[in-house]
Design a protein around this motif. Sequence first.
Motif, PDB file in Angstrom:
ATOM      1  N   GLU A  97     -20.944 -13.603   6.946  1.00 14.35           N
ATOM      2  CA  GLU A  97     -20.052 -14.602   6.350  1.00 14.35           C
ATOM      3  C   GLU A  97     -20.763 -15.395   5.260  1.00 14.35           C
ATOM      4  OE1 GLU A  97     -16.886 -15.914   9.783  1.00 14.35           O
ATOM      5  OE2 GLU A  97     -18.965 -16.439  10.128  1.00 14.35           O
ATOM      6  N   GLU A 126     -29.572  -5.716   9.501  1.00 15.15           N
ATOM      7  CA  GLU A 126     -29.647  -5.674  10.965  1.00 15.15           C
ATOM      8  C   GLU A 126     -29.198  -6.986  11.601  1.00 15.15           C
ATOM      9  OE1 GLU A 126     -33.727  -4.512  10.837  1.00 15.15           O
ATOM     10  OE2 GLU A 126     -32.843  -2.947   9.583  1.00 15.15           O
ATOM     11  N   GLN A 130     -25.600 -12.241  13.279  1.00 14.69           N
ATOM     12  CA  GLN A 130     -26.340 -13.415  13.749  1.00 14.69           C
ATOM     13  C   GLN A 130     -25.955 -14.646  12.939  1.00 14.69           C
ATOM     14  OE1 GLN A 130     -30.507 -12.463  14.222  1.00 14.69           O
ATOM     15  NE2 GLN A 130     -31.077 -14.627  14.243  1.00 14.69           N
ATOM     16  N   ARG A 131     -25.984 -15.825  13.570  1.00 16.09           N
ATOM     17  CA  ARG A 131     -25.634 -17.030  12.835  1.00 16.09           C
ATOM     18  C   ARG A 131     -26.747 -17.420  11.866  1.00 16.09           C
ATOM     19  NH1 ARG A 131     -24.310 -22.240  14.834  1.00 16.09           N
ATOM     20  NH2 ARG A 131     -25.858 -21.931  16.441  1.00 16.09           N
ATOM     21  N   THR A 134     -29.775 -19.603  12.907  1.00 20.62           N
ATOM     22  CA  THR A 134     -30.782 -19.113  13.841  1.00 20.62           C
ATOM     23  C   THR A 134     -31.845 -18.254  13.141  1.00 20.62           C
ATOM     24  OG1 THR A 134     -29.464 -17.158  14.383  1.00 20.62           O
ATOM     25  CG2 THR A 134     -29.126 -19.104  15.741  1.00 20.62           C
TER      26      THR A 134
ATOM     27  N   LEU B 166     -12.601 -18.572   5.885  1.00 22.04           N
ATOM     28  CA  LEU B 166     -14.038 -18.559   5.577  1.00 22.04           C
ATOM     29  C   LEU B 166     -14.405 -19.761   4.718  1.00 22.04           C
ATOM     30  CD1 LEU B 166     -16.749 -17.023   5.617  1.00 22.04           C
ATOM     31  CD2 LEU B 166     -16.025 -15.899   3.511  1.00 22.04           C
ATOM     32  N   ALA B 295     -26.835 -13.579  21.339  1.00 22.26           N
ATOM     33  CA  ALA B 295     -26.956 -12.827  20.083  1.00 22.26           C
ATOM     34  C   ALA B 295     -28.418 -12.550  19.746  1.00 22.26           C
ATOM     35  CB  ALA B 295     -26.304 -13.605  18.941  1.00 22.26           C
ATOM     36  N   GLN B 296     -29.317 -13.486  20.109  1.00 20.99           N
ATOM     37  CA  GLN B 296     -30.716 -13.310  19.749  1.00 20.99           C
ATOM     38  C   GLN B 296     -31.449 -12.341  20.655  1.00 20.99           C
ATOM     39  OE1 GLN B 296     -31.428 -17.511  19.519  1.00 20.99           O
ATOM     40  NE2 GLN B 296     -32.408 -17.257  17.537  1.00 20.99           N
TER      41      GLN B 296
END
Lengths: 234, 300
Positions: A97, A126, A130-131, A134, B166, B295-296
């Motif tokens: 995004e 990859e 992910q945000r 982070t 968005l 997610a991590q």
Amino acid sequence: MAILSTSKIIAGYKTANVLRGVSIEVEPGEIVAVVGRNGVGKTTLMRTLIGLLPLREGRITFNGMDISGESADRRARRGIAYAPQGRGIFPHLTVQENLRMGSFINDAQPVPNFDLVFGYFPFLKERLSQRGGTLSGGQQAMLAIARALICEPALLLLDEPSDGVQPSIVEEIGAFLVDLSKTRSISVLLVEQNIGLMQTAAHRAYAMDKGQVTSELSGEDLKDEMILATHVVV
Amino acid sequence: MTESLPLALSLLYQLGATASFLFLAAVGLIIILGMMNIINLAHGELMMMGAYVATITHHAGLPFPIAVIVSFFFVAAFGAVLELVIVRRFYGRELGALVVTWGISLVLGQGALLFFGPFMPSIKIPGGSFSYGVFSYSVYWLILMLACALLVLALWIVYSRTTYGLQAKATMQNAEMAKSLGVPTSRIYTLTFSFGAGLAGLSGALLAPTATIAPFMGQQFVAPAFITVVVGGATNVIGGAIGSSVLLAAVKTPIGMALGAFSGSVALLVAALFIIRIMPNGISAQLQKYLDRRAQGGWR
């Protein structure tokens, strides 16, 4: 014709003028650095060029058009991309995004070129889901550059990409800028304190002090550490 | 066994109805607060306006579902005008925005009283009711639950699949950055306030058949709306609204059924107090932490 040219611009905050008549030019395909100690107005210059800070006097032309009175979003849509100090990554948006947020820059190129930025920064591929918040500092710096480039702007305003980034990534950014100016017709205005990055990437530089351009440094001058140091070190 | 199934179903129904009520009351408010950081004290009056528009157009002959959709667009248009004329002058001044939206609420409430009098014949609840075991069920409340589910789906599509969504999320997180990336942020603010107002109007219209139509009917929605919003938090607006309305309903419903409606409301307030004490940023912040952790470390 210069891609960007400013003529005696004055801008600032509240009652104080930070920029006091700055005139610079950036030619197509050129990487031009702006050097100077902390607080001389380098970031203010960048914010005025993108349009976040109103111009009090003077004129800014982009591609020959007078954009002095235009808002930041209008200037971005004309093809000026801005990667601010501190990166400006949207922390709660995913990497994908964040990259898509670059697609509103440059009306001439409405479709984001993901392959271009994945070519330079493969790690982004990859981490798409992910945000942004982070990612590590270096990764955020690269994401900010990738976001600014994804619609191939005519001009990139890059404010201290090396700030808070480990040396190996600074080198990577330098190599990328060199390659960018060779292979794409993208001009870069680069605010930097990191002497190594400046020497790798910049073709020439303007030295600023107290809101004014005090001297112009050629490519030869940039190779001379002594000349550079007098303009950068406190 | 024959006794417990009807009880369980009824409990589930009550829970769904309470959660739907909380969600509908809160949804417009949480969009405007979460996206724009404006505490919209005119929220109740915008719901009232939606209820009035639905009631008037329905009495004039429009089928009720159409009247609800008309309410959404009417109040959304009104919200856009409000933003352009008044609210945009108060961005970044939260207290100013608070006072000015309170002023708007007074004007709207008194205006409705002046134009339409102290009450209006309400809309008959559509759908009737049926019973199962000893418990009875209102068809309309089942429709409202379905409407909430559709609304959640629509919000999810708007905020994760559209360009507006968005740009709105980015503007909420860093307006200056969004603007310098080519986003016309002032238009995003107008659209977002208008959308939040429209949702308040839609909720008011949907709840109109269950309420008394009066100029100050908005007040009854405001307190539950604010509690739901605060418990939900603004990290993830939609997730927060869903989580908080379901959780609060899960506290209120069983206690309300066992000890009466008043005790249920008290339990809801006490639960809200505890949740805010444990999670000061609301349920959505907690949810976000959990998702980040997954997610991590997830795929390794």
